[in-house]
Design an enzyme around this catalytic site. Structure first.
Site, mmCIF file in Angstrom:
data_model
loop_
_atom_site.group_PDB
_atom_site.id
_atom_site.type_symbol
_atom_site.label_atom_id
_atom_site.label_comp_id
_atom_site.label_asym_id
_atom_site.label_seq_id
_atom_site.Cartn_x
_atom_site.Cartn_y
_atom_site.Cartn_z
ATOM 1 N N TYR A 57 -3.836 3.330 -2.961
ATOM 2 C CA TYR A 57 -5.074 2.937 -3.628
ATOM 3 C C TYR A 57 -5.508 1.539 -3.187
ATOM 4 O O TYR A 57 -6.678 1.301 -2.873
ATOM 5 C CB TYR A 57 -4.868 2.987 -5.140
ATOM 6 N N LYS B 141 -8.971 0.505 -1.219
ATOM 7 C CA LYS B 141 -9.922 -0.420 -1.820
ATOM 8 C C LYS B 141 -10.111 -1.669 -0.963
ATOM 9 O O LYS B 141 -11.215 -2.221 -0.873
ATOM 10 C CB LYS B 141 -9.472 -0.769 -3.239
#
Length: 254
Positions: free
Chosen positions: A158, A162
């Site tokens: 993640y 990002k």
């Protein structure tokens, strides 16, 4: 007070059937934009968002499609333009998480998160930019995360996705700035919302307390906090801001 007026503009918000994306879509519509509500599988929820905007006097349409898929992403952008006439604002919000420590993370966990979050940002942006270049105007906002700036245990995939969104925004911003197109990121911290949980949904009371003790503002954020940042970045008041990242985290990583 500085009023944001998006009348006459059209926006596409990916992953907008619920959560932060739905709130962003509603706020853009309240400011006068016609909004395309993109979704992959949550058709009923997307229709509810559309109906809510229409019932409030705004203009909205549902646009189905998996924006991490090459052909679907192109169709989503084209469908938006065909129905709304143009595309001025793109908010890349679609995303997923598959959290686990790196030693236990599977290749499938990694690929799925990078595909949806990063490829699903790249493809709509690639198809939107030529339209914006031709009209010499555009606003693109990537919904990233403070995790992409600070990292977080159990979120290697993640965090990488990002951080990639932020890097993508910075690079594209340099490519298109001369055409009156801005590309920025919003990096939310711990956000609470009622319809789909958010990062705080599965926290115990002890965990909530520990996290709140690290947030100078003393509270979790709301989807409206994130939407307000997006609204500013797509407004005329932010026309000289590009390649930037606004953290909406109550001072968590200040």
């Amino acid at each position: 007070m500085y009023a944001i007026d998006l009348s006459g503009q059209s926006a596409l918000v990916t992953g907008a059937s619920r959560g932060i994306g739905a709130v962003i879509a509603r706020r853009l519509a309240e400011a006068g934009a016609a909004v395309a509500i993109n979704y992959r599988s949550s058709g009923a929820e997307a229709e509810a968002v559309v109906d809510g905007i229409r019932n409030a006097g705004g203009q909205a349409i549902p646009v189905p499609g998996d924006v991490s898929d090459e052909h679907a992403a192109e169709a989503v952008v084209k469908g938006t333009v065909e129905q709304l006439g143009r595309l001025d604002i793109l908010v890349n919000n679609a995303g997923v998480n598959r959290d686990r420590l790196l030693m236990r993370m599977t290749t499938e966990d990694w690929d799925q998160v990078l595909t949806v979050n990063l490829r699903g940002t790249f493809l709509p942006t690639r198809h939107a930019v030529p339209l914006m270049v031709r009209q010499r105007y555009g606003r693109i906002v990537n919904i990233s995360s403070v995790v992409g700036l600070s990292g977080n245990p159990g979120q290697a995939n993640y965090a990488a996705s990002k951080a990639g969104q932020i890097g993508l925004a910075k690079a594209v911003a340099r490519e298109v700035a001369s055409r009156n197109i801005t590309v920025n990121s919003v990096a939310p911290g711990f956000i609470e919302f009622s319809d789909s949980g958010g990062m705080t949904a599965d926290l115990t009371d002890d965990q909530r307390g520990q996290i709140l003790s690290r947030i100078p503002a003393g509270r979790f954020g709301s989807a409206d906090d994130v939407a307000s940042a997006v609204l500013y970045l797509v407004s005329s008041g932010a026309s000289y801001m590009t390649g930037q990242t606004l953290t909406v985290d109550g001072g968590l990583i200040a």
